[in-house]
Design a protein around this motif. Structure first.
Motif, PDB file in Angstrom:
ATOM      1  N   CYS A   1     -14.559  14.776 -24.887  1.00 55.88           N
ATOM      2  CA  CYS A   1     -14.743  13.848 -26.003  1.00 55.88           C
ATOM      3  C   CYS A   1     -13.736  12.698 -25.921  1.00 55.88           C
ATOM      4  O   CYS A   1     -14.083  11.536 -26.171  1.00 55.88           O
ATOM      5  CB  CYS A   1     -14.590  14.573 -27.332  1.00 55.88           C
TER       6      CYS A   1
ATOM      7  N   GLU B   1     -20.322   8.848 -27.307  1.00 57.78           N
ATOM      8  CA  GLU B   1     -20.224  10.118 -28.010  1.00 57.78           C
ATOM      9  C   GLU B   1     -20.859  11.218 -27.159  1.00 57.78           C
ATOM     10  O   GLU B   1     -21.664  10.934 -26.257  1.00 57.78           O
ATOM     11  CB  GLU B   1     -20.935  10.040 -29.361  1.00 57.78           C
TER      12      GLU B   1
ATOM     13  N   ALA C   1     -22.865  15.203 -27.248  1.00 57.61           N
ATOM     14  CA  ALA C   1     -23.625  16.152 -28.063  1.00 57.61           C
ATOM     15  C   ALA C   1     -23.939  17.374 -27.213  1.00 57.61           C
ATOM     16  O   ALA C   1     -24.379  17.247 -26.069  1.00 57.61           O
ATOM     17  CB  ALA C   1     -24.912  15.514 -28.584  1.00 57.61           C
TER      18      ALA C   1
ATOM     19  N   CYS D   1     -21.615  26.113 -34.219  1.00 55.23           N
ATOM     20  CA  CYS D   1     -21.001  25.422 -35.358  1.00 55.23           C
ATOM     21  C   CYS D   1     -19.484  25.555 -35.317  1.00 55.23           C
ATOM     22  O   CYS D   1     -18.752  24.594 -35.601  1.00 55.23           O
ATOM     23  CB  CYS D   1     -21.550  25.976 -36.665  1.00 55.23           C
TER      24      CYS D   1
ATOM     25  N   VAL E   1     -18.071  23.096 -32.659  1.00 55.57           N
ATOM     26  CA  VAL E   1     -18.009  21.719 -33.138  1.00 55.57           C
ATOM     27  C   VAL E   1     -16.884  21.556 -34.158  1.00 55.57           C
ATOM     28  O   VAL E   1     -16.124  20.576 -34.124  1.00 55.57           O
ATOM     29  CB  VAL E   1     -19.366  21.285 -33.727  1.00 55.57           C
ATOM     30  N   ASP E   2     -16.751  22.526 -35.069  1.00 57.80           N
ATOM     31  CA  ASP E   2     -15.696  22.453 -36.085  1.00 57.80           C
ATOM     32  C   ASP E   2     -14.310  22.526 -35.459  1.00 57.80           C
ATOM     33  O   ASP E   2     -13.379  21.810 -35.873  1.00 57.80           O
ATOM     34  CB  ASP E   2     -15.865  23.574 -37.106  1.00 57.80           C
TER      35      ASP E   2
ATOM     36  N   LEU F   1     -18.478  14.114 -31.785  1.00 53.78           N
ATOM     37  CA  LEU F   1     -19.121  15.260 -31.144  1.00 53.78           C
ATOM     38  C   LEU F   1     -20.219  15.777 -32.048  1.00 53.78           C
ATOM     39  O   LEU F   1     -19.988  16.046 -33.232  1.00 53.78           O
ATOM     40  CB  LEU F   1     -18.113  16.382 -30.874  1.00 53.78           C
ATOM     41  N   GLY F   2     -21.417  15.918 -31.495  1.00 59.06           N
ATOM     42  CA  GLY F   2     -22.539  16.446 -32.262  1.00 59.06           C
ATOM     43  C   GLY F   2     -23.329  17.446 -31.461  1.00 59.06           C
ATOM     44  O   GLY F   2     -22.820  18.070 -30.523  1.00 59.06           O
ATOM     45  N   VAL F   3     -24.598  17.594 -31.833  1.00 60.27           N
ATOM     46  CA  VAL F   3     -25.485  18.594 -31.247  1.00 60.27           C
ATOM     47  C   VAL F   3     -26.796  17.932 -30.843  1.00 60.27           C
ATOM     48  O   VAL F   3     -27.276  17.020 -31.525  1.00 60.27           O
ATOM     49  CB  VAL F   3     -25.760  19.725 -32.264  1.00 60.27           C
TER      50      VAL F   3
ATOM     51  N   ILE G   1     -27.742  23.098 -38.764  1.00 54.39           N
ATOM     52  CA  ILE G   1     -27.052  22.192 -37.837  1.00 54.39           C
ATOM     53  C   ILE G   1     -27.523  20.741 -37.966  1.00 54.39           C
ATOM     54  O   ILE G   1     -27.126  19.898 -37.162  1.00 54.39           O
ATOM     55  CB  ILE G   1     -27.196  22.661 -36.376  1.00 54.39           C
TER      56      ILE G   1
ATOM     57  N   PHE H   1     -24.917  18.018 -37.818  1.00 53.99           N
ATOM     58  CA  PHE H   1     -24.302  17.740 -36.531  1.00 53.99           C
ATOM     59  C   PHE H   1     -25.244  17.006 -35.565  1.00 53.99           C
ATOM     60  O   PHE H   1     -24.812  16.540 -34.514  1.00 53.99           O
ATOM     61  CB  PHE H   1     -23.910  19.053 -35.822  1.00 53.99           C
TER      62      PHE H   1
ATOM     63  N   ARG I   1     -27.427  14.818 -33.254  1.00 53.71           N
ATOM     64  CA  ARG I   1     -27.433  13.447 -32.777  1.00 53.71           C
ATOM     65  C   ARG I   1     -28.730  13.095 -32.049  1.00 53.71           C
ATOM     66  O   ARG I   1     -29.100  11.930 -31.968  1.00 53.71           O
ATOM     67  CB  ARG I   1     -26.260  13.203 -31.822  1.00 53.71           C
TER      68      ARG I   1
END
Length: 288
Positions: A141, A150, A152, A165, A168-169, A176-178, A199, A202, A204
């Motif tokens: 990242c 970005e 994902a 999850c 990502v947290d 940062l996403g999914v 999700i 999160f 993208r």
């Protein structure tokens, strides 16, 4: 929501045959793929790096020119099939990092990455996996941010949604996403709409797949999960898209075709799926 196409939909044309698939006798380049996406009037493409000559120093310039020529947004999709090998491969991590400047030079603002695949599912507790993967993803990242992009992580039949999850947290970055793959949620035993709701914040980018579940290998994400044209299968895609709209999703929704039953024609499935997704997106805009 913008409409796109992932190049994995034509995996047989790129020489990859999944178990039980026939060879169609057709071979394509990424130029052929982007031409087809342009003909379908789509907004963007996601290009799987496994089908690209990533060591070619002229690749990024060619991709940028071809995408611009067809008016396509470009996403680079790194990691098929095994991605970071659940954090166990320094070589895989290096390959991921080397893909980032190529993506940036090609004009990408988003790169899809993969932690693992179905062959890693359930092999070890997820705690140690996350301990290995979190610093790798955090480092990627940082590098992507330096390049103006970005990242994902795709739902790739490797991690449970709880673990994804948490990943990502723990990385804790807004960039940062999914990438939500509708079929892969079902393959790991999730309810599609409930999993999407979990999700959506999160998400993208989408890989929109439909599945025929009559012969599905429930409990085995690496089993037989035949795909079909969007809207012809058993997944509640309308419900999933509704969850994403409610969460404000405005990214690229890519048609993707996975395992092909005998007698399938992926180009026909893609064209019909693009029409279905276009109509679904239009109905959603009208409803909103």
């Amino acid at each position: 929501m913008r409409l796109g196409l992932d190049s994995y939909s034509y995996h047989r044309y790129f020489g990859e045959l999944r178990e039980g698939e026939e060879d169609p006798g057709i071979r394509w380049s990424h130029e052929d793929f982007m031409r087809r996406a342009g003909e379908l009037g789509l907004d963007g493409v996601s290009l799987e790096t496994c089908y690209l000559p990533m060591d070619d120093p002229a690749l990024a310039e060619r991709l940028a020119e071809q995408a611009a020529g067809h008016g396509l947004e470009l996403v680079l999709a790194w990691g098929h099939p095994g991605g970071l090998r659940m954090g166990t491969s320094a070589a895989a991590n290096l390959r991921m990092l080397k893909a980032l400047p190529v993506a940036a030079a090609a004009g990408c603002s988003l790169v899809r990455i993969v932690v693992g695949t179905f062959t890693h599912w359930g092999l070890e507790p997820e705690g140690p996996v996350l301990d290995r993967v979190v610093p790798l993803v955090a480092g990627a990242c940082e590098r992507a941010a330096d390049l103006g992009m970005e990242l994902a992580i795709e739902t790739h039949c490797d991690l449970t949604l709880d673990a994804l999850c948490e990943l990502v947290d723990r990385v804790g970055r807004d960039d940062l996403g999914v990438v939500l793959d509708t079929a892969n949620l079902v393959r790991i035993g999730e309810d599609l709409c409930e999993g999407t709701r979990r999700i959506a914040r999160f998400t993208r980018m989408l890989h929109v797949k439909d599945l025929l579940l009559a012969e599905a290998d429930f409990g085995n994400p690496g089993g037989w999960w035949p795909c079909c044209a969007l809207g012809d299968g058993d997944l509640d895609l309308d419900g999933a898209l509704g969850e994403l709209r409610a969460a404000g999703f405005d990214g690229l929704a890519c048609v993707e075709v996975g395992t092909l039953p005998v007698g399938s024609n992926e180009d026909d499935l893609v064209a019909r799926s693009a029409d279905w997704l276009r109509a679904a997106a239009s109905q959603g805009m009208t409803a909103s």
